[in-house]
Write an enzyme that holds these catalytic residues in place. Structure first.
Site, PDB file in Angstrom:
ATOM      1  N   HIS A 132      17.185 -19.841  -2.341  1.00 33.32           N
ATOM      2  CA  HIS A 132      16.340 -18.720  -2.498  1.00 33.32           C
ATOM      3  C   HIS A 132      17.141 -17.710  -2.309  1.00 33.32           C
ATOM      4  O   HIS A 132      16.908 -16.907  -1.332  1.00 33.32           O
ATOM      5  CB  HIS A 132      14.856 -19.013  -1.346  1.00 33.32           C
ATOM      6  CG  HIS A 132      13.853 -17.929  -1.802  1.00 33.32           C
ATOM      7  ND1 HIS A 132      12.621 -18.262  -1.403  1.00 33.32           N
ATOM      8  CD2 HIS A 132      13.679 -16.706  -2.401  1.00 33.32           C
ATOM      9  CE1 HIS A 132      11.732 -17.449  -1.924  1.00 33.32           C
ATOM     10  NE2 HIS A 132      12.600 -16.467  -2.213  1.00 33.32           N
TER      11      HIS A 132
ATOM     12  N   ARG B   1       8.404 -19.073  -7.404  1.00 30.84           N
ATOM     13  CA  ARG B   1       8.042 -19.807  -6.376  1.00 30.84           C
ATOM     14  C   ARG B   1       8.106 -21.319  -6.476  1.00 30.84           C
ATOM     15  O   ARG B   1       7.837 -21.847  -7.601  1.00 30.84           O
ATOM     16  CB  ARG B   1       6.695 -19.462  -5.747  1.00 30.84           C
ATOM     17  CG  ARG B   1       6.506 -18.138  -5.191  1.00 30.84           C
ATOM     18  CD  ARG B   1       7.207 -17.942  -3.859  1.00 30.84           C
ATOM     19  NE  ARG B   1       7.251 -16.583  -3.352  1.00 30.84           N
ATOM     20  CZ  ARG B   1       8.175 -15.582  -3.153  1.00 30.84           C
ATOM     21  NH1 ARG B   1       9.203 -15.816  -4.034  1.00 30.84           N
ATOM     22  NH2 ARG B   1       7.882 -14.548  -2.706  1.00 30.84           N
TER      23      ARG B   1
HETATM   24  P1  NDP Z   1       5.159  -8.381 -11.138  1.00 32.92           P
HETATM   25  O1  NDP Z   1       3.677  -8.436 -10.511  1.00 32.92           O
HETATM   26  O2  NDP Z   1       5.843  -7.018 -11.486  1.00 32.92           O
HETATM   27  O3  NDP Z   1       5.002  -9.239 -12.504  1.00 32.92           O
HETATM   28  C1  NDP Z   1       4.310 -10.303 -12.588  1.00 32.92           C
HETATM   29  C2  NDP Z   1       4.293 -10.967 -13.905  1.00 32.92           C
HETATM   30  O4  NDP Z   1       3.712 -11.851 -14.053  1.00 32.92           O
HETATM   31  C3  NDP Z   1       3.469  -9.993 -14.830  1.00 32.92           C
HETATM   32  O5  NDP Z   1       4.010  -9.550 -16.220  1.00 32.92           O
HETATM   33  C4  NDP Z   1       2.270 -10.425 -15.003  1.00 32.92           C
HETATM   34  O6  NDP Z   1       1.352 -10.242 -16.256  1.00 32.92           O
HETATM   35  C5  NDP Z   1       2.447 -11.861 -15.110  1.00 32.92           C
HETATM   36  N1  NDP Z   1       1.588 -12.919 -14.826  1.00 32.92           N
HETATM   37  C6  NDP Z   1       0.738 -13.031 -13.392  1.00 32.92           C
HETATM   38  N2  NDP Z   1      -0.309 -14.048 -13.565  1.00 32.92           N
HETATM   39  C7  NDP Z   1       0.004 -14.480 -14.733  1.00 32.92           C
HETATM   40  C8  NDP Z   1      -0.991 -15.330 -15.168  1.00 32.92           C
HETATM   41  N3  NDP Z   1      -1.718 -16.109 -14.913  1.00 32.92           N
HETATM   42  N4  NDP Z   1      -0.506 -15.502 -16.823  1.00 32.92           N
HETATM   43  C9  NDP Z   1       0.281 -14.874 -17.518  1.00 32.92           C
HETATM   44  N5  NDP Z   1       1.178 -14.129 -16.935  1.00 32.92           N
HETATM   45  C10 NDP Z   1       0.772 -13.616 -15.408  1.00 32.92           C
HETATM   46  O7  NDP Z   1       6.145  -9.106 -10.446  1.00 32.92           O
HETATM   47  P2  NDP Z   1       7.792  -9.117  -9.931  1.00 32.92           P
HETATM   48  O8  NDP Z   1       8.190  -9.100 -11.599  1.00 32.92           O
HETATM   49  O9  NDP Z   1       7.929  -7.971  -9.300  1.00 32.92           O
HETATM   50  O10 NDP Z   1       7.960 -10.427  -9.404  1.00 32.92           O
HETATM   51  C11 NDP Z   1       7.662 -11.900  -9.771  1.00 32.92           C
HETATM   52  C12 NDP Z   1       7.767 -12.832  -8.789  1.00 32.92           C
HETATM   53  O11 NDP Z   1       9.179 -13.033  -8.764  1.00 32.92           O
HETATM   54  C13 NDP Z   1       7.309 -12.763  -7.430  1.00 32.92           C
HETATM   55  O12 NDP Z   1       6.018 -12.933  -7.180  1.00 32.92           O
HETATM   56  C14 NDP Z   1       8.174 -13.762  -6.820  1.00 32.92           C
HETATM   57  O13 NDP Z   1       7.461 -14.768  -6.442  1.00 32.92           O
HETATM   58  C15 NDP Z   1       9.395 -13.665  -7.374  1.00 32.92           C
HETATM   59  N6  NDP Z   1      10.619 -13.300  -6.666  1.00 32.92           N
HETATM   60  C16 NDP Z   1      11.611 -14.237  -6.404  1.00 32.92           C
HETATM   61  C17 NDP Z   1      12.531 -14.001  -5.693  1.00 32.92           C
HETATM   62  C18 NDP Z   1      13.584 -14.924  -5.424  1.00 32.92           C
HETATM   63  O14 NDP Z   1      14.811 -14.561  -4.877  1.00 32.92           O
HETATM   64  N7  NDP Z   1      13.578 -16.404  -5.983  1.00 32.92           N
HETATM   65  C19 NDP Z   1      12.859 -12.615  -5.529  1.00 32.92           C
HETATM   66  C20 NDP Z   1      11.978 -11.657  -5.986  1.00 32.92           C
HETATM   67  C21 NDP Z   1      10.869 -12.179  -6.331  1.00 32.92           C
HETATM   68  P3  NDP Z   1       0.833  -8.607 -16.427  1.00 32.92           P
HETATM   69  O15 NDP Z   1       2.109  -7.918 -16.723  1.00 32.92           O
HETATM   70  O16 NDP Z   1       0.046  -8.740 -17.618  1.00 32.92           O
HETATM   71  O17 NDP Z   1       0.121  -8.242 -15.194  1.00 32.92           O
HETATM   72  C1  OXD Z   2      10.742 -12.190  -2.949  1.00 34.24           C
HETATM   73  C2  OXD Z   2      11.562 -13.264  -2.664  1.00 34.24           C
HETATM   74  O1  OXD Z   2       9.487 -12.311  -3.414  1.00 34.24           O
HETATM   75  O2  OXD Z   2      12.773 -12.800  -2.184  1.00 34.24           O
HETATM   76  O3  OXD Z   2      11.074 -10.891  -2.970  1.00 34.24           O
HETATM   77  O4  OXD Z   2      11.158 -14.319  -3.060  1.00 34.24           O
END
Ligand code: NDP
Ligand code: OXD
Length: 309
Positions: free
Chosen positions: A272, A224
């Site tokens: 995005h 983000r």
């Molecule tokens: P998940 O919830 O599957 O994974 C999140 C990861 O971040 C986990 O490994 C989690 O750790 C880690 N995490 C969260 N908080 C912390 C912290 N404080 N310190 C260290 N690690 C942390 O999410 P997704 O992989 O499905 O998606 C990730 C993000 O990608 C979304 O939230 C979104 O913002 C972004 N996104 C962007 C898109 C785009 O087109 N640009 C499309 C889709 C998503 P743990 O495993 O220990 O819980």
């Molecule tokens: C998502 C994105 O969070 O598209 O899936 O950013």
């Protein structure tokens, strides 16, 4: 009962077709043509207007059209007892893996440098190390970060990953917690952010991380916009501490026309699109989760509001 579709950036017709292909009897309403708000028991949303979800008296569940739910959680009026399900679907994961491979490869094979040289009609070789000599760190090892990390390891990169909880993943050097971040930053040439936006991760791509990394760090952000401290990034690009950046997400979207990122020679911008939600793969996932919920079965990928993701 009906499902309400709310998004300004997705085509509702494609969604209606995909949802009805999976359930021909489904009553789908498209915001703002809600009809009687009391009919709505499920909402499928991307950045819903503040207050909308709280105005639906019989709402039972909120499905996010994206993996990230920060926009829904920002709306304090959303009833806290309602289950919020984020999107995990094979199309979204593959799209993100494609994007990460593209951006990491572009950095690895000197894409920015060769494009600049072409503009100047300059014929000059850049150093061309093989993938095994390059170290890439994933911030976030969840559905998307984990899949991208494995794909990069498969291409021969030395891959590190950082998450909140400790993990063991084949071919990935895993780090966890605040100390783990410093340890990882010191060992990578390129960092890819795939974290959710929470109070703990806001501004993580900032001076603190850049200064702990080797000079010339390449930064890729598909999480983000709030993950980037914009001024820190500009300063680090100016000093050379950061060598370049590929940014897909921004504090304000669309990125304002006068934002310095647009014209910065070391920044690559995409609007995005790192991974877009595709109705054909996502609609069956949403409907399956809704069925599970109605049958009292566990629903995967429920958001933990305390954690913020
Ligand atoms: P998940 O919830 O599957 O994974 C999140 C990861 O971040 C986990 O490994 C989690 O750790 C880690 N995490 C969260 N908080 C912390 C912290 N404080 N310190 C260290 N690690 C942390 O999410 P997704 O992989 O499905 O998606 C990730 C993000 O990608 C979304 O939230 C979104 O913002 C972004 N996104 C962007 C898109 C785009 O087109 N640009 C499309 C889709 C998503 P743990 O495993 O220990 O819980
Ligand atoms: C998502 C994105 O969070 O598209 O899936 O950013």
């Amino acid at each position: 009962m009906a499902l309400l579709f709310v998004s300004n950036s997705d085509d509702p017709h494609e969604w209606i077709d995909a949802l009805r292909a999976a359930d021909s009897n489904l009553d789908v309403r498209v915001h703002p043509d809600i009809g009687d708000p009391a009919d709505i028991d499920a909402a499928l949303v991307w950045r819903p207007p503040a207050g909308l979800l709280a105005s639906l008296p019989n709402l039972q569940v909120i499905f996010s059209l994206g993996a990230g739910v920060d926009a829904v959680l920002r709306d304090d009026s959303v009833p806290a007892h309602l289950p919020l399900v984020r999107l995990v679907d094979p199309g979204l994961t593959q799209g993100m893996v494609d994007y990460v491979i593209w951006q990491v490869m572009d950095w690895h094979r000197n894409g920015p440098a060769y494009r600049a040289q072409q503009a100047d009609r300059r014929w000059q070789r850049q150093p061309e190390p093989l993938t095994g000599a390059r170290r890439v760190g994933l911030l976030g090892l969840g559905q998307l970060g984990g899949a991208a990390a494995k794909a990069l390891a498969g291409l021969g990169f030395q891959v590190h990953g950082w998450a909140r909880s400790a993990k063991q993943i084949d071919a990935i050097t895993c780090h966890a917690g605040p100390d783990g971040l410093a340890a990882m930053a010191a060992q990578v040439d390129c960092v890819v952010c795939l974290l959710p936006l929470t109070p703990q991760t806001t501004g993580i791509l900032g001076a603190n991380l850049f200064d702990q990394a080797p000079r010339g760090l390449h930064v890729i952000n598909a999480g983000r916009g709030g993950h980037v401290a914009d001024d820190d990034l500009l300063a680090a690009l100016h000093s050379g501490q950061v060598g370049g950046a590929a940014l897909d997400v921004f504090h304000t979207e669309p990125l304002p026309a006068d934002h310095p990122f647009w014209t910065h020679p070391k920044i690559t911008i995409t609007p995005h699109v790192a991974s877009v939600t595709r109705p054909e793969t996502a609609a069956p996932v949403v409907l399956d989760n809704w069925r599970r919920l109605k049958q009292g079965q566990p629903v995967p990928h429920l958001v933990d509001r305390e954690r913020g993701y």
